[in-house]
Design a protein around this motif. Structure first.
Motif, PDB file in Angstrom:
ATOM      1  N   VAL A  75     -26.754 -49.105 -95.804  1.00 50.46           N
ATOM      2  CA  VAL A  75     -27.636 -47.880 -95.260  1.00 50.46           C
ATOM      3  C   VAL A  75     -27.468 -47.527 -93.774  1.00 50.46           C
ATOM      4  O   VAL A  75     -27.413 -46.454 -93.306  1.00 50.46           O
ATOM      5  N   GLU A  76     -27.380 -48.606 -93.022  1.00 51.33           N
ATOM      6  CA  GLU A  76     -27.368 -48.555 -91.813  1.00 51.33           C
ATOM      7  C   GLU A  76     -25.854 -48.084 -91.089  1.00 51.33           C
ATOM      8  O   GLU A  76     -25.746 -47.157 -90.477  1.00 51.33           O
ATOM      9  N   TYR A  96     -27.008 -41.707-102.297  1.00 49.95           N
ATOM     10  CA  TYR A  96     -27.269 -41.053-100.956  1.00 49.95           C
ATOM     11  C   TYR A  96     -25.739 -40.636-100.533  1.00 49.95           C
ATOM     12  O   TYR A  96     -25.635 -39.434 -99.744  1.00 49.95           O
ATOM     13  N   LEU A 156     -25.696 -44.318 -91.956  1.00 51.71           N
ATOM     14  CA  LEU A 156     -26.322 -43.580 -91.197  1.00 51.71           C
ATOM     15  C   LEU A 156     -25.790 -43.423 -89.986  1.00 51.71           C
ATOM     16  O   LEU A 156     -25.800 -42.234 -89.515  1.00 51.71           O
ATOM     17  N   THR A 198     -32.694 -38.098 -92.628  1.00 54.37           N
ATOM     18  CA  THR A 198     -31.631 -37.506 -92.148  1.00 54.37           C
ATOM     19  C   THR A 198     -31.239 -36.316 -93.017  1.00 54.37           C
ATOM     20  O   THR A 198     -30.680 -35.157 -92.766  1.00 54.37           O
ATOM     21  N   LEU A 233     -34.780 -43.548 -93.438  1.00 53.99           N
ATOM     22  CA  LEU A 233     -34.430 -42.937 -92.073  1.00 53.99           C
ATOM     23  C   LEU A 233     -32.961 -42.225 -92.796  1.00 53.99           C
ATOM     24  O   LEU A 233     -32.982 -41.071 -92.196  1.00 53.99           O
ATOM     25  N   PHE A 234     -32.732 -42.570 -93.670  1.00 53.75           N
ATOM     26  CA  PHE A 234     -31.285 -41.929 -94.513  1.00 53.75           C
ATOM     27  C   PHE A 234     -32.207 -40.561 -95.008  1.00 53.75           C
ATOM     28  O   PHE A 234     -31.352 -39.567 -94.999  1.00 53.75           O
ATOM     29  N   CYS A 273     -25.013 -36.627 -99.455  1.00 52.24           N
ATOM     30  CA  CYS A 273     -24.172 -36.282 -98.140  1.00 52.24           C
ATOM     31  C   CYS A 273     -23.244 -35.378 -98.171  1.00 52.24           C
ATOM     32  O   CYS A 273     -22.601 -34.770 -97.074  1.00 52.24           O
TER      33      CYS A 273
END
Lengths: 260, 350
Positions: B10-11, A69, B14, A8, A4-5, A73
């Protein structure tokens, strides 16, 4: 979950880029001439995003890591936090006054190339449009520098300065002073961009006038004057002899772009 | 608590990103809450941070297409070009195979990020060590993407590009020769009981599996596999690139050009300084030309080329990647050799 990351990030980049392209805010970051590359990257990013969507269940091909990550971002965060606008003229304080817009090719350090015969040929070919332009400019009663023609015209002026001494010129720019300037000196300057803001340099005309204290740093002025060469420790620089001046509001887009 | 963070990072991230998006798209309401939130955003009014953001984003936006381009090309080659087929045609004579490795670097455009695992795999498959190292050195510079981006970054100027490529290729050839002299019968690879090192284990088990599959699958699936691989290459390359762009932006806003300018009197000092910057920034060779272009006004030709040549050959992240694959002696030899050669070539040829 990392999937999901990734989705995004990929679509986020695509979104940010399309927003910048559509709103023309991208002009504040990179030369409009290179924006077709950004359009291509939007397509690339969307493709990658769709492929990632299709392969949601697949294992990661390479580990990226938390910091990876977070790092990726960072541009999105900066974009969201800071308003996109042209760099303030204070940016110029960290730049150098280059006098002549970036690379007039004569000064280029290319020892390997200068002796080549074909290079000489292209040099002359390359000069032709400038000669034409110089002839055109000489016919004008006043040379008016605008954001669009700024670099072209100041290139021509500095290539054939002897033909233009005493010529009337009108220019708009911000007041800029470098360390080591005399009290009565300042530059009426613009930020010249070749590719992106990172390579921006200050370009402009050196003025010396007893009224110098009327001109505060970073204020914008329209100045009418006559062209001349001024001496400086780095050699001849373009100068103006001021005839009249007018305070003007700062331009929305303070950059001038290198045309190529 | 820590374990909770570890399991759900990660959550959490996010949620953070989504929240930022929501805040952005409802920025009108966002501003209405001024009394509560304004102190959080007040730092964005700082002109220095504002310029930092502008420079950072501009370097990022400028380099992004080239990163993507490089990732696409390298992923497709990774998937469609058979490494076995490539090295079988490498001649045995070093006078032929070293120049050929340079040409290979041109045909097989892989950034320095992807080159280390490939060079390792080539050595594993008994490609002569000197050829593999010449390839490792040459590929990031003698690379169509790098050449194109250098050409664009320096305002469509071929002379900069040609000198850069010539110096890079020269260093690669000399280093290849040195490896031929000193490392012919000495093992260079780190001995790992399991033939798969952590690099391979993590990235290439799936790679290998993908490869095995791909020969029997049709091209559409191979394209999809290549694109899927490209996502990870993009992220892995992107993180170093973003970090590099950020550090470069910090450098530009907080230190400015005066630092480089003040060393202008001592050329050797600015050569060493720019090589240090190139080493630390670890910027992908396909976009470092844009960062070099920003130094152009501040330094002379020699330090600029030191940056342009040393950056792709040797940098922090590359050295880390290499230390996972090669023996320490090789890495020391490689590091000192390229450093000395860069200084010598830049001082004597420019």
């Amino acid at each position: 979950m990392a999937v999901l990351f990734r989705i995004t990030i990929l679509f986020g980049f695509a979104l940010v880029l399309s927003y910048l392209i559509i709103s023309h805010d991208l002009d504040y970051f990179i030369n409009p001439r290179l924006q077709y590359l950004s359009v291509i990257s939007v397509l690339f990013l969307l493709t990658l995003g769709l492929v990632q969507l299709k392969n949601v269940g697949k294992r990661a091909a390479h580990p990226v890591g938390v910091w990876g990550y977070l790092m990726v971002c960072l541009p999105i965060c900066f974009f969201l936090l800071f308003p996109s606008k042209p760099a303030e003229t204070s940016l110029a304080d960290n730049k150098m006054y280059t006098y002549v817009p970036n690379q007039v090719k004569k000064t280029n350090p290319s020892p390997n190339q200068s002796t080549d015969a074909p290079q000489e040929l292209t040099e002359e070919e390359w000069e032709l449009p400038y000669k034409k332009k110089a002839a055109e400019l000489k016919k004008l009663p006043v040379i008016i520098l605008t954001s669009e023609n700024y670099i072209d015209i100041s290139n021509v002026l500095m290539m054939y300065p002897e033909q233009f001494i005493g010529k009337k010129i009108r220019t708009i720019g911000f007041v800029y002073r470098e360390e080591g300037f005399k009290a009565d000196q300042f530059v009426i300057a613009r930020l010249a961009i070749t590719c992106c803001v990172a390579d921006a340099g200050v370009v402009g005309f050196l003025l010396d006038t007893p009224e110098s204290n009327l001109f505060k740093n970073d204020q914008w002025f329209q100045i009418d004057g006559t062209f001349g060469l001024k001496k400086n420790e780095s050699g001849d620089v373009p100068g103006l002899k001021m005839k009249s001046y007018k305070k003007v509001p700062a331009l929305k887009d303070s950059y001038v772009y290198q045309q190529f | 608590m820590l374990r909770l963070l570890k399991n759900y990072y990660v959550e959490i991230l996010l949620v953070f990103v989504l929240a930022s998006f929501i805040l952005f798209f409802s920025s009108d309401q966002f501003l209405a809450f001024e009394m509560d939130i304004s102190f959080l955003t007040s730092f964005t009014k700082n002109p220095q941070l504002q310029s930092l953001s502008t420079i950072f984003l501009s370097i990022f936006l400028e380099g992004l297409p080239f990163i993507l381009f490089g990732v696409f090309i390298s992923s497709f080659i990774h998937e469609f070009v058979n490494e076995n087929g490539l090295w079988r045609y490498v001649p045995k004579n070093p006078f032929l195979s070293i120049p050929m490795a340079i040409v290979l670097g041109f045909v097989l455009p892989i950034c320095e990020c992807g080159i280390v695992p490939i060079a390792r795999r080539l050595i594993e498959k008994k490609l002569p060590v000197y050829t593999a190292f010449t390839f490792l050195l040459a590929a990031p510079i003698v690379n169509p993407v790098t050449i194109f981006s250098t050409y664009i970054a320096f305002g469509n100027d071929w002379s900069m590009t040609i000198v850069r490529v010539a110096l890079g290729a020269g260093i690669a050839i000399v280093m290849g020769g040195l490896f031929y002299l000193f490392f012919q019968n000495i093992p260079v690879l780190k001995e790992i009981p399991n033939t798969c090192d952590h690099d391979h284990e993590s990235c290439c088990t799936t790679d290998q599996a993908g490869h095995e599959h791909s020969h029997t699958e049709n091209w559409r699936e191979r394209v999809e596999y290549a694109l899927h691989h490209a996502i990870f290459e993009f992220l892995n390359m992107g993180k170093y690139f973003v970090l590099g762009a950020f550090l470069a932006a910090c450098f530009q806003t907080f230190i400015g050009f005066s630092a480089i300018q003040s060393t202008g009197k001592y050329e050797w000092l600015s050569i060493v300084l720019l090589m240090g910057i190139a080493f630390g920034l670890s910027i992908c060779s396909s976009s470092d030309a844009f960062i070099a272009a920003s130094f152009r006004n501040a330094v002379g030709a020699a330090p600029l080329f030191a940056f342009l040549v040393y950056g792709p050959i040797m940098d922090l992240k590359n050295l880390l990647m290499m230390s996972g694959s090669f023996r320490p002696t090789v890495i020391w030899f490689f590091w000192s050799g390229t450093t000395v050669l860069t200084i010598v070539s830049v001082v004597f040829f420019l």
